[in-house]
Enzyme design. Sequence first.
Site, short mmCIF file in Angstrom:
data_model
loop_
_atom_site.label_atom_id
_atom_site.label_comp_id
_atom_site.label_asym_id
_atom_site.label_seq_id
_atom_site.Cartn_x
_atom_site.Cartn_y
_atom_site.Cartn_z
N LYS A 1 0.85 -1.19 0.00
CA LYS A 1 0.00 0.00 0.00
C LYS A 1 0.89 1.24 0.00
CE LYS A 1 -4.33 0.62 2.50
NZ LYS A 1 -4.88 0.59 3.86
C1 E4P Z 1 -8.34 1.35 4.12
O1 E4P Z 1 -7.51 0.67 3.59
C2 E4P Z 1 -8.15 2.07 5.38
O2 E4P Z 1 -7.38 1.25 6.22
C3 E4P Z 1 -9.42 2.34 6.13
O3 E4P Z 1 -10.56 1.95 5.40
C4 E4P Z 1 -9.49 3.69 6.74
O4 E4P Z 1 -10.71 3.81 7.44
P1 E4P Z 1 -10.99 4.93 8.54
O5 E4P Z 1 -11.27 6.20 7.85
O6 E4P Z 1 -12.19 4.42 9.29
O7 E4P Z 1 -9.75 4.99 9.40
#
Ligand code: E4P
Length: 218
Positions: free
Chosen positions: A83
């Site tokens: 990522k």
């Molecule tokens: C996605 O890969 C992220 O880890 C995640 O969906 C972020 O979500 P949040 O805005 O609830 O932290």
Amino acid sequence: MKFFVDTAEISEIRELAETGLLDGVTTNPSLIAKSGRKITEVIAEICDVVSGPVSAEVAATEYGQMMKEAEVLSRIAPNVAVKVPLTPDGLRACHSLSQKGVMVNVTLCFSAAQALLAAKAGAAFISPFVGRLDDIGQNGMDLIADITQIYNNYPAIRTEVLVASIRNPIHLIEAAKMGADVATIPPAVIRQLYAHPLTDKGLAAFLADWAKTGQTIA
Ligand code: E4P
């Protein structure tokens, strides 16, 4: 639609994997910090449980260092999706990694223009964050509608739309209606998906009537 779970808690992942409904996992630096564990160990353990893509995020912000971290992460298991953040360096790393056959998830996407760039950089997944847009008074689902429309205009785009920052079942249903490829869902929201009061009420009535028959199924 593929279901990923958005957590680094191995007990939650094991439990969900047993349902047969889990297609992958996403983590981020905050989720790794919450787990209190070393990233390489936790990602290796998750990859042993889930055969689908497991996203592990680089912590570097500069291209060269991102590539070094990506090398470490992608060596953990073949199903690791590296990522990277949606920055110029992140997209450069995405392009280089994709050329080498590494699966890349471009994260922190908040605009359709950013999603278009990620597709051009060869991302396997683009992660638009719907909940965080809602939090600042913008409609997160509008972004999913824009990205799916744009990607559908270009069949050569292979990037999958991975709806992230999901906060409730409505986000998921709307994303599915728009044809998003993947949703990454927090465990608590996955549990909510099962629930309906009429299911509980109906089951209670069936069980009460069944008890009156005195039968067993054997
Ligand atoms: C996605 O890969 C992220 O880890 C995640 O969906 C972020 O979500 P949040 O805005 O609830 O932290």
